[in-house]
Design a protein around this motif. Structure first.
Motif, PDB file in Angstrom:
ATOM      1  N   GLU A  68     108.004  34.681 -18.360  1.00  0.00           N
ATOM      2  CA  GLU A  68     107.028  33.953 -19.175  1.00  0.00           C
ATOM      3  C   GLU A  68     106.590  32.666 -18.488  1.00  0.00           C
ATOM      4  O   GLU A  68     105.399  32.336 -18.455  1.00  0.00           O
ATOM      5  CB  GLU A  68     107.628  33.636 -20.540  1.00  0.00           C
ATOM      6  N   PHE A  69     107.552  31.933 -17.933  1.00  0.00           N
ATOM      7  CA  PHE A  69     107.217  30.666 -17.282  1.00  0.00           C
ATOM      8  C   PHE A  69     106.424  30.892 -16.001  1.00  0.00           C
ATOM      9  O   PHE A  69     105.526  30.111 -15.666  1.00  0.00           O
ATOM     10  CB  PHE A  69     108.498  29.879 -16.978  1.00  0.00           C
ATOM     11  N   LEU A  70     106.745  31.949 -15.266  1.00  0.00           N
ATOM     12  CA  LEU A  70     105.998  32.245 -14.048  1.00  0.00           C
ATOM     13  C   LEU A  70     104.527  32.510 -14.352  1.00  0.00           C
ATOM     14  O   LEU A  70     103.648  32.128 -13.567  1.00  0.00           O
ATOM     15  CB  LEU A  70     106.608  33.452 -13.336  1.00  0.00           C
ATOM     16  N   GLU A  71     104.252  33.145 -15.473  1.00  0.00           N
ATOM     17  CA  GLU A  71     102.864  33.408 -15.856  1.00  0.00           C
ATOM     18  C   GLU A  71     102.076  32.108 -15.992  1.00  0.00           C
ATOM     19  O   GLU A  71     100.886  32.054 -15.680  1.00  0.00           O
ATOM     20  CB  GLU A  71     102.821  34.196 -17.163  1.00  0.00           C
ATOM     21  N   ILE A  72     102.734  31.042 -16.464  1.00  0.00           N
ATOM     22  CA  ILE A  72     102.072  29.744 -16.594  1.00  0.00           C
ATOM     23  C   ILE A  72     101.628  29.239 -15.225  1.00  0.00           C
ATOM     24  O   ILE A  72     100.575  28.601 -15.087  1.00  0.00           O
ATOM     25  CB  ILE A  72     103.016  28.723 -17.268  1.00  0.00           C
ATOM     26  N   ALA A  73     102.428  29.545 -14.197  1.00  0.00           N
ATOM     27  CA  ALA A  73     102.095  29.122 -12.831  1.00  0.00           C
ATOM     28  C   ALA A  73     101.140  30.096 -12.149  1.00  0.00           C
ATOM     29  O   ALA A  73     100.762  29.884 -10.996  1.00  0.00           O
ATOM     30  CB  ALA A  73     103.366  28.990 -12.002  1.00  0.00           C
ATOM     31  N   GLY A  74     100.761  31.159 -12.862  1.00  0.00           N
ATOM     32  CA  GLY A  74      99.871  32.157 -12.273  1.00  0.00           C
ATOM     33  C   GLY A  74     100.589  33.122 -11.361  1.00  0.00           C
ATOM     34  O   GLY A  74      99.990  33.688 -10.446  1.00  0.00           O
ATOM     35  N   LEU A  75     101.889  33.330 -11.595  1.00  0.00           N
ATOM     36  CA  LEU A  75     102.704  34.199 -10.755  1.00  0.00           C
ATOM     37  C   LEU A  75     103.316  35.329 -11.573  1.00  0.00           C
ATOM     38  O   LEU A  75     103.587  35.168 -12.757  1.00  0.00           O
ATOM     39  CB  LEU A  75     103.838  33.397 -10.098  1.00  0.00           C
ATOM     40  N   LYS A  76     103.552  36.445 -10.914  1.00  0.00           N
ATOM     41  CA  LYS A  76     104.323  37.533 -11.489  1.00  0.00           C
ATOM     42  C   LYS A  76     105.669  37.586 -10.785  1.00  0.00           C
ATOM     43  O   LYS A  76     105.795  37.148  -9.636  1.00  0.00           O
ATOM     44  CB  LYS A  76     103.588  38.864 -11.325  1.00  0.00           C
ATOM     45  N   ARG A  77     106.647  38.129 -11.476  1.00  0.00           N
ATOM     46  CA  ARG A  77     107.988  38.145 -10.896  1.00  0.00           C
ATOM     47  C   ARG A  77     108.029  38.882  -9.560  1.00  0.00           C
ATOM     48  O   ARG A  77     108.743  38.472  -8.639  1.00  0.00           O
ATOM     49  CB  ARG A  77     108.973  38.774 -11.885  1.00  0.00           C
TER      50      ARG A  77
END
Length: 201
Positions: A68-77
């Motif tokens: 969820e937090f990575l999505e805020i940075a525009g990243l996927k796991r």
């Protein structure tokens, strides 16, 4: 160390390592995973009980929070690489001794060298102190960009902190938003205090 070594070579070494008592009582060897060409290397804490059971980093609630937090940075796991500070830790989660940390440090250095990330994100006190060689805590360091050798380091609260302390979630979300800004700017938006190594005091 030969330049031809790969992450699979490091993984094999980690799986075979019996240098210290940290291996005793563990079910699986936990090794990092993700994109070997990632711009972001995420360094978490040594694996806990859930990771030990499944042999993977960031599973369960902490893994969901991280995604969820990575999505805020525009990243996927799958676009990052996750590496634990230590390959193992006893299920009782006791703190590793300095000599045990030293035994595992080369594995992290090799992963960093092979991935060659643009930014290293450290999650939590243990990972941050390990990478930045500092005694300062995550509360004072999170959300800033520092240098460790040639690498930009971005400390954050561990995603699990949002599970146990709801006041941490907004701070973590802000930090991941800033990470996204740093990446979109090509890493050029490091703060003035981030242009030098962190004060270890």
């Amino acid at each position: 160390m030969a330049d031809s070594r790969t992450l699979d070579d490091v993984r094999a070494d980690v799986a075979a390592c019996r240098r210290c008592p940290l291996c005793d009582g563990r079910t699986n060897t936990v090794f990092g995973n993700g994109d070997p060409h990632a711009r972001v290397l995420v360094v978490g804490e040594a694996p806990g009980k859930n990771e030990d059971k499944q042999g993977e980093p960031f599973v369960g609630a902490a893994g969901r929070n991280l995604s969820e937090f990575l999505e805020i940075a525009g990243l996927k796991r799958e676009e990052i690489f996750i590496a634990n500070v230590l390959k193992c830790r006893p299920p009782d989660n006791r703190d590793p001794r300095p000599d045990e940390i030293c035994a595992c440090a080369p594995f992290l250095r090799e992963q960093t060298r092979l991935i060659d990330p643009e930014v290293i994100v450290t999650l939590g006190n243990f990972a941050t102190k390990f990478i930045l060689k500092t005694e300062r805590g995550i509360t004072s360091l999170h959300g800033q960009t520092f240098m460790a050798g040639r690498f930009k380091v971005f400390p954050m609260f561990h995603p699990a902190a949002a599970i146990y302390d709801r006041t941490k979630r907004p701070l973590i979300e802000e930090d991941f938003a800033r990470l996204g800004e740093v990446l979109r700017a090509g890493g050029a938006s490091a703060s003035a205090e981030g242009a030098a190594p962190v004060d270890a005091r």
